[in-house]
Each structure stands twice: as C-alpha cells, then as structure tokens.
Write an enzyme that holds these catalytic residues in place. Structure first.
Site, PDB file in Angstrom:
ATOM      1  N   LYS A 114       0.816  -1.163  -0.219  1.00  0.00           N
ATOM      2  CA  LYS A 114       0.114   0.136  -0.008  1.00  0.00           C
ATOM      3  C   LYS A 114       0.783   1.288   0.120  1.00  0.00           C
ATOM      4  O   LYS A 114       0.496   2.192  -0.502  1.00  0.00           O
ATOM      5  CB  LYS A 114      -0.953   0.102   1.325  1.00  0.00           C
ATOM      6  CG  LYS A 114      -2.018  -0.732   1.063  1.00  0.00           C
ATOM      7  CD  LYS A 114      -3.175  -0.754   2.350  1.00  0.00           C
ATOM      8  CE  LYS A 114      -4.341  -1.645   2.104  1.00  0.00           C
ATOM      9  NZ  LYS A 114      -5.352  -1.417   3.222  1.00  0.00           N
ATOM     10  N   LYS A 197      -7.211 -10.175  -8.778  1.00  0.00           N
ATOM     11  CA  LYS A 197      -8.321 -10.339  -7.994  1.00  0.00           C
ATOM     12  C   LYS A 197      -9.265  -9.160  -8.180  1.00  0.00           C
ATOM     13  O   LYS A 197      -8.732  -7.842  -8.563  1.00  0.00           O
ATOM     14  CB  LYS A 197      -8.139 -10.706  -6.585  1.00  0.00           C
ATOM     15  CG  LYS A 197      -7.703  -9.513  -5.665  1.00  0.00           C
ATOM     16  CD  LYS A 197      -7.996  -9.836  -4.277  1.00  0.00           C
ATOM     17  CE  LYS A 197      -7.994  -8.544  -3.734  1.00  0.00           C
ATOM     18  NZ  LYS A 197      -8.413  -8.783  -2.119  1.00  0.00           N
ATOM     19  N   LYS A 200     -11.876  -3.140  -5.289  1.00  0.00           N
ATOM     20  CA  LYS A 200     -12.310  -1.917  -5.555  1.00  0.00           C
ATOM     21  C   LYS A 200     -11.143  -0.738  -6.007  1.00  0.00           C
ATOM     22  O   LYS A 200     -11.333  -0.031  -6.505  1.00  0.00           O
ATOM     23  CB  LYS A 200     -12.994  -1.321  -4.380  1.00  0.00           C
ATOM     24  CG  LYS A 200     -11.702  -1.287  -3.027  1.00  0.00           C
ATOM     25  CD  LYS A 200     -12.657  -0.624  -1.905  1.00  0.00           C
ATOM     26  CE  LYS A 200     -11.168  -0.788  -0.770  1.00  0.00           C
ATOM     27  NZ  LYS A 200     -11.406  -2.079   0.015  1.00  0.00           N
TER      28      LYS A 200
HETATM   29  P1  ADP Z   1     -10.634  -4.974  -1.903  1.00  0.00           P
HETATM   30  O1  ADP Z   1      -9.677  -5.995  -2.424  1.00  0.00           O
HETATM   31  O2  ADP Z   1     -11.722  -4.723  -2.787  1.00  0.00           O
HETATM   32  O3  ADP Z   1      -9.842  -3.796  -1.363  1.00  0.00           O
HETATM   33  P2  ADP Z   1     -10.938  -5.747   0.598  1.00  0.00           P
HETATM   34  O4  ADP Z   1      -9.436  -5.810   0.855  1.00  0.00           O
HETATM   35  O5  ADP Z   1     -11.324  -4.406   1.379  1.00  0.00           O
HETATM   36  O6  ADP Z   1     -11.335  -5.660  -0.583  1.00  0.00           O
HETATM   37  O7  ADP Z   1     -11.453  -7.054   1.246  1.00  0.00           O
HETATM   38  C1  ADP Z   1     -12.826  -7.126   2.121  1.00  0.00           C
HETATM   39  C2  ADP Z   1     -12.925  -8.647   2.084  1.00  0.00           C
HETATM   40  O8  ADP Z   1     -13.477  -8.988   0.919  1.00  0.00           O
HETATM   41  C3  ADP Z   1     -11.929  -9.360   2.681  1.00  0.00           C
HETATM   42  O9  ADP Z   1     -12.366 -10.456   3.703  1.00  0.00           O
HETATM   43  C4  ADP Z   1     -11.458 -10.112   1.192  1.00  0.00           C
HETATM   44  O10 ADP Z   1     -10.860 -11.558   1.678  1.00  0.00           O
HETATM   45  C5  ADP Z   1     -12.772 -10.306   0.446  1.00  0.00           C
HETATM   46  N1  ADP Z   1     -12.375  -9.918  -0.948  1.00  0.00           N
HETATM   47  C6  ADP Z   1     -11.994  -8.728  -1.629  1.00  0.00           C
HETATM   48  N2  ADP Z   1     -11.888  -9.097  -2.818  1.00  0.00           N
HETATM   49  C7  ADP Z   1     -12.129 -10.488  -3.111  1.00  0.00           C
HETATM   50  C8  ADP Z   1     -11.991 -11.388  -4.083  1.00  0.00           C
HETATM   51  N3  ADP Z   1     -11.645 -10.878  -5.300  1.00  0.00           N
HETATM   52  N4  ADP Z   1     -12.517 -12.302  -4.022  1.00  0.00           N
HETATM   53  C9  ADP Z   1     -12.654 -12.943  -2.989  1.00  0.00           C
HETATM   54  N5  ADP Z   1     -12.915 -12.315  -1.663  1.00  0.00           N
HETATM   55  C10 ADP Z   1     -12.410 -11.228  -1.778  1.00  0.00           C
HETATM   56 NA    NA Z   2      -7.741  -3.838  -0.349  1.00  0.00          NA
END
Ligand code: ADP
Ligand code: NA
Length: 330
Positions: A114, A197, A200
């Site tokens: 990050k 993956k 957001k």
């Molecule tokens: P992002 O990757 O959008 O920033 P976060 O890191 O805030 O999402 O993740 C919040 C939750 O959602 C976590 O428990 C994470 O493991 C799950 N998560 C995020 N993206 C995925 C994905 N592409 N597939 C499965 N689980 C996900």
């Molecule tokens: Na994230």
C-alpha cells in the site's frame, strides 16, 4: 454452552461492496451466525489510513452497514457496529503498539504494497500501525475465530504473536485467535483482467461487479467480460483465466460444482454462459440492493441499530480493556 466468538470486518471505503467482498466475506459471515457469537464491524478507523474523502466516509459507513444487514447479518443475533463508536479499539491499539517490534511491523507485506501504491508522501504512521489496530479489533472481543482472506494471514499471525506476548509478559488476558482462511475457490477475479483479483482498487471499473449497481450495468459488464479465442467452456485457471472465473462465480452463486456448471453450458457459446451468469448475479444482488435501499431510506433507524450494536460491543470491549489496564499498571 457458550458459542465461540467470531470477529470480522470490512472497510467502508467504497460506495458499494463488490462481488469479491460478497463471495469471499459477507456470504460466509451469514451462516457463521448460527454457531458463533458473531461480531461484525465496519472498520472506519482503518479506512482513514489511506487518502479518503471526509464528506463521503460517513455515508459509506452507513451504506456498508446496510449491505451487511441486507445480505443477512442479523443485528439482533449478532453484534453489528462501527469501529469508531467504540473507543477501546484505539486505546488497546496503543498498549499493543508498545509490545510490537518495529522490525516485526516493518515486515508486513500489505504495508509495503500500500505504501508503494500511494507513494511515500502520503504514507502515514497510521498505515504502518494498521495491523496493530486490527489486532486490537480482534483481541478486544476475545475472538477465537477470524474469517479472512489469504491476504490477511500475516496480520492474523501478528495478532496471535501479540496475544501470546502480552499473555506471557503480563498474565493470561487474551484468547489467541485462529485464522479461518477463506477457500481459494471463493476468490473471484476482475472481469477485464482475470488474473488479478476483483478489487475496488482496480484501475478500471469495467471488471468490478458492485452489489448496488443496477441490473443493466451488471449485465453489460458480464457480457463484456474477457474470455479467450478457443470457444470451449472448460475450467483451466492457467490457460483460460477469464472463462474459469465466470465458471467459478456461477458455481459459487448457484451452489453447483464447477464441473456441473461447465457441463450445463458445454457445447454452447460463451454468450450463453454470460447470459446465464448475468441472471444468476442479478437474482443474488437484486434482493440485497432492494433491502439496502430500504434501510438507507430510514437513516435514523439504521443509526439506532448501529448505536445499539456499539453499546453491546462497548460492553465487551471495556471489560477486556479494564483487564489490560490493570495488568499493565494503569
Ligand atoms: P478490496 O480488495 O476490494 O480492497 P478488501 O481488501 O477491502 O477488498 O476485502 C474485504 C473482504 O473481501 C476481505 O475479507 C477479502 O478477503 C474479501 N475479498 C476482497 N476481494 C475479493 C475477491 N476478489 N475474491 C474473494 N474475496 C475477496
Ligand atoms: Na484491499
């Protein structure tokens, strides 16, 4: 018989949760309410560790909480609250930061990622100590189980180390939590860039399916998903990441195995698979979207639900913090 305590949370850092959040987190949280004392938090204090808009943070916090409820988190049975409403999180973080090694914290790979992404000018001490706040979130509630994605494994290890260290230095105080790492099969990928993956933080919006997007937007994104030229509906993550992602999503949302989904569409074109998937996604998202909008239409009631959750969380958190303060000599 008391049920094991489970803690999990997500940041209110977008206007809508996305399919990855639903598949990898929220949809798993719902059945876990059955056999756990489940505590689900909207971690707004984590959200301010990277650049953010104060004007939209509170709204995003409400929208995130509403989506938890709309997807099936029951605020009566479980404890649903917003992190900043419970001061003990920041208070315990301070104590834990004094037993966290600087080198230990420096090894957190998410910080490295990050801070690289946002640049050294905007990298803050808050981002650096983020994992210590996360440890406080978990340890305050004596959580035995913490369902997270693979990317959080290192933070849970740190949490375990801090709990064990505090317990051995000051006397047994914390339950040492077990990570509950979500299965790799529950990971969904960006529709335009299916080796990354779904996130957001993606540069483009086109590969991201948002719970609150309307049906047309979702269908368009699915119909335009990247596939490949061989035309064959078959799961092969390496050779066919796009098609494999579509099959995974269809499998998770329908409850059928990937093989069954592949068999169902075998012989047809990618268009049929995409149409079927668009219907499946919409039938999953539509009731969540409708319920979210109902909840948001009555913000006073939503705030009341969250205040009640914070009250219940605060009671548990203060009881742990009192013990910690006593052990430390405050
Ligand atoms: P992002 O990757 O959008 O920033 P976060 O890191 O805030 O999402 O993740 C919040 C939750 O959602 C976590 O428990 C994470 O493991 C799950 N998560 C995020 N993206 C995925 C994905 N592409 N597939 C499965 N689980 C996900
Ligand atoms: Na994230």
């Amino acid at each position: 018989m008391t049920k094991p305590v489970l803690f999990s949370g997500m940041q209110p850092s977008a206007d809508s949760l996305h399919l990855g959040n639903f598949v990898g987190a929220l949809s798993n949280w719902v059945p876990m309410q059955e056999d756990h004392t489940a505590i689900y938090c909207v971690v707004d204090q984590h959200a301010i560790t990277v650049p953010f808009e104060p004007a939209s943070l509170l709204e995003r916090t409400r929208v995130t909480a509403a989506q938890y409820i709309a997807a099936g988190i029951d605020p009566e049975r479980s404890i649903l609250f917003v992190q900043s409403a419970v001061p003990a999180h920041a208070q315990l973080q301070w104590v834990l930061s004094t037993i966290t090694g600087f080198g230990e914290a420096s090894r957190m790979t998410q910080f490295k990622d990050k801070s690289q992404r946002y640049g050294t000018d905007t990298t803050t001490v808050g981002l650096f100590t983020y994992p210590v706040l996360m440890a406080a979130d978990i340890l305050l509630y004596q959580a035995a189980s913490v369902p997270v994605g693979e990317d959080q494994r290192q933070h849970i290890e740190l949490t375990r180390n801090l709990a064990e260290r505090f317990n051995s230095r000051f006397g047994t105080t914390f339950v040492v939590p077990e990570p509950h790492i979500m299965k790799e099969t529950a990971k969904v990928y960006d529709l335009q860039n299916p080796t990354a993956k779904m996130s957001k933080s993606a540069e483009s919006d086109a590969g991201l399916l948002r719970l609150l997007d309307d049906e047309k937007v979702t269908r368009k994104k699915i119909m335009r998903a990247v596939t490949d030229a061989d035309g064959e509906i078959r799961f092969d993550r390496e050779a066919k990441p796009g098609v494999s992602n579509l099959l995974t999503i269809a499998s998770v949302l329908s409850g059928s195995t990937i093989d069954d989904v592949a068999a169902q569409y075998a012989g047809g074109g990618y268009g049929d698979l995409k149409k079927g998937l668009a219907e499946l996604v919409e039938s999953t998202f539509a009731p969540i979207r409708e319920r979210t909008n109902e909840l948001l239409a009555d913000p006073a009631e939503l705030d009341r639900i969250l205040a009640r959750g914070a009250e219940r969380a605060n009671e548990l958190a203060v009881s742990t913090l009192d013990q910690v303060y006593e052990r430390v000599g405050f």
